[in-house]
Design an enzyme around this catalytic site. Sequence first.
Site, short mmCIF file in Angstrom:
data_model
loop_
_atom_site.label_atom_id
_atom_site.label_comp_id
_atom_site.label_asym_id
_atom_site.label_seq_id
_atom_site.Cartn_x
_atom_site.Cartn_y
_atom_site.Cartn_z
N GLU A 1 0.83 -1.19 0.05
CA GLU A 1 -0.22 0.05 -0.14
C GLU A 1 0.96 1.28 0.08
OE1 GLU A 1 -3.97 -1.47 2.34
OE2 GLU A 1 -2.67 -0.76 3.36
N CYS B 1 3.30 8.75 1.39
CA CYS B 1 3.88 7.69 2.14
C CYS B 1 4.22 6.40 1.21
CB CYS B 1 2.83 7.42 3.45
SG CYS B 1 3.54 6.19 4.55
N CYS C 1 6.66 -7.03 7.12
CA CYS C 1 7.99 -6.58 7.69
C CYS C 1 8.69 -7.69 8.38
CB CYS C 1 7.68 -5.42 8.66
SG CYS C 1 9.11 -4.71 9.49
N CYS D 1 7.06 -4.85 15.69
CA CYS D 1 6.78 -4.43 16.71
C CYS D 1 5.27 -4.58 17.10
CB CYS D 1 6.84 -2.85 16.14
SG CYS D 1 8.37 -2.46 15.35
N CYS E 1 2.27 -2.61 15.91
CA CYS E 1 1.93 -2.29 14.42
C CYS E 1 1.36 -3.41 13.66
CB CYS E 1 3.27 -2.21 13.79
SG CYS E 1 3.41 -1.84 11.99
N GLY F 1 7.10 -2.02 5.91
CA GLY F 1 8.49 -2.48 5.79
C GLY F 1 9.36 -1.72 6.74
N GLU F 2 10.60 -2.08 6.84
CA GLU F 2 11.67 -1.31 7.42
C GLU F 2 12.67 -0.87 6.35
OE1 GLU F 2 12.77 -0.15 10.36
OE2 GLU F 2 14.43 0.34 8.95
N SER G 1 11.88 6.74 7.75
CA SER G 1 11.68 6.27 8.98
C SER G 1 12.32 4.77 9.45
CB SER G 1 10.33 6.12 9.57
OG SER G 1 9.87 5.45 10.60
N PHE H 1 11.20 5.73 18.20
CA PHE H 1 11.66 5.68 19.67
C PHE H 1 10.60 4.85 20.29
CE2 PHE H 1 14.19 7.57 22.88
CZ PHE H 1 15.37 7.05 22.49
N HIS H 2 9.59 5.63 20.69
CA HIS H 2 8.64 4.94 21.32
C HIS H 2 8.45 4.47 22.75
CE1 HIS H 2 6.72 5.24 17.34
NE2 HIS H 2 7.32 3.82 16.90
N ASN I 1 -3.12 4.11 16.65
CA ASN I 1 -4.04 3.62 15.56
C ASN I 1 -4.41 2.25 15.71
OD1 ASN I 1 -4.24 6.45 14.48
ND2 ASN I 1 -2.26 6.13 13.24
N CYS J 1 -0.87 5.53 10.17
CA CYS J 1 0.40 4.82 10.54
C CYS J 1 -0.10 3.81 11.05
CB CYS J 1 1.05 5.87 11.64
SG CYS J 1 1.26 7.27 11.05
N1 SAH Z 1 9.48 0.30 9.59
C1 SAH Z 1 9.64 1.84 9.55
C2 SAH Z 1 8.67 2.71 9.15
C3 SAH Z 1 7.10 2.39 8.94
S1 SAH Z 1 6.24 2.71 10.24
C4 SAH Z 1 9.73 2.38 11.31
O1 SAH Z 1 9.00 1.33 12.19
O2 SAH Z 1 9.95 3.33 11.48
C5 SAH Z 1 5.70 4.50 10.46
C6 SAH Z 1 5.65 4.95 11.82
O3 SAH Z 1 4.34 4.61 12.46
C7 SAH Z 1 6.48 4.42 12.86
O4 SAH Z 1 7.00 5.14 13.84
C8 SAH Z 1 5.87 3.13 13.43
O5 SAH Z 1 6.44 2.88 14.63
C9 SAH Z 1 4.47 3.83 13.55
N2 SAH Z 1 3.34 3.00 13.91
C10 SAH Z 1 3.12 1.55 13.48
N3 SAH Z 1 2.16 0.97 14.04
C11 SAH Z 1 1.29 2.11 14.62
C12 SAH Z 1 0.02 2.29 15.04
N4 SAH Z 1 -0.87 1.37 15.17
N5 SAH Z 1 -0.44 3.40 15.55
C13 SAH Z 1 0.41 4.60 15.40
N6 SAH Z 1 1.77 4.53 14.77
C14 SAH Z 1 2.29 3.32 14.28
FE1 SF4 Z 2 7.89 -2.03 13.33
FE2 SF4 Z 2 8.05 -0.25 11.19
FE3 SF4 Z 2 8.09 -3.00 10.97
FE4 SF4 Z 2 5.87 -2.04 11.71
S1 SF4 Z 2 6.90 -1.74 9.81
S2 SF4 Z 2 6.93 -3.90 12.47
S3 SF4 Z 2 6.61 -0.47 13.02
S4 SF4 Z 2 9.70 -1.87 11.85
#
Ligand code: SAH
Ligand code: SF4
Length: 390
Positions: free
Chosen positions: A114, A127, A134, A138, A141, A193-194, A225, A248-249, A324, A367
Amino acid sequence: MSAPITQDVLTIPRKLPEGGRVNIVGLTREQLHDALIAAGTPERQAKMRVGQIWQWVYHWGVRDFAAMTNLAKDYRALLADRFEISLPEVVTRQVSADGTRKYLLRIAGGHEVEAVYIPEEGRGTLCVSSQVGCTLTCSFCHTGTQKLVRNLTPGEIVGQLMIARDDLDEWPTQGTPKNETRLISNMVLMGMGEPLYNFEGVRDAMKVVMDGEGLSLSRRRITLSTSGVVPEIARTAEEIGCLLAVSFHATTDEVRDRLVPINKRWNIQTLLDALREYPRLSNSERITFEYVMLDGVNDSDEDARRLVRLIRGIPAKINLIPFNEWPGAPYQRSSWERIESFADIVHKAGYASPIRTPRGEDIMAACGQLKSATERGRKSRAQIAAEAAG
Ligand code: SAH
Ligand code: SF4
């Protein structure tokens, strides 16, 4: 028990099988140069041909070799025989009540990814995804619950921008002033994805996107990111030079291990050391720290104070992201009062602390909500909950 962190992904070959045509989209100038010579272009003409084809494809958005009128007719025929200009297939396009657009795209192998376009006052951000799914997990996510993973090719990454331009009808026509405000003025690598686990693919795609004679997005309008792939951070500065955001989180390793499991490999201190070097290496101003607000998990005033202590000395902006939700998610969004109180502490410490407005929630485009509906292999709820519990 958390799942092990793996980088066990597959990259499909750039060249098509014997007899197939080479896709021009996503080749760097050097690669296109070599491919043209391999197809019979005289060496002394190759550089000029690259420039001409590049402009047609990336500046004018032309998809048909026959329309490249500054090339000789038989050369156009040769190109059409050996090359193609192909983009991922658009499966669906959804438009949110707030104008956000989500594209579901099908790529080679039948996989789906997407991309999301977010219009804002005076600018617009696309975006893009860098992988199908991925490898990281996390726990907050949705993409991380998707089992299947493969790296996107540079063409599939660049293709997302070209598809959005098609949809927004944003290719220039003769006489369009060069610097008019663009609908897609910014790009973020924040989709599925990362990106730093697909470093070469992302780097080559960004070379194409940043090229001044084509799509021409400046490196300061591109934000990558990462969840914290430390060994690739300096390389990102040197070889891409775009802006950096970091997921960071959390403010303790104990909590970050649970939320962003890559922290077990490279912990907060190691990550911060790499980030300190980034602005100098990339000659850019500040790093964006993304911080997802999870009710009762990472959102206390104490967390906010710890956060500003940790990042002291790093030019930074803190982007607070209200969580989200997605079906089966093991967390809840922090209350607005909590988010505001957190933002206030960060703000008083001298950092910009915008709260990211969720966009496109009605079409699951916000996100962390992206996940291909047809990739059915899904980790079980029990597995997600177990990972979240550490
Ligand atoms: N994989 C990369 C980029 C994609 S995610 C990364 O993790 O940085 C883009 C952002 O959305 C990241 O900061 C991720 O941690 C955040 N994110 C993932 N799931 C989310 C959710 N359910 N609600 C809000 N932010 C989220
Ligand atoms: Fe973690 Fe980013 Fe992969 Fe989601 S897309 S699992 S936030 S590294």
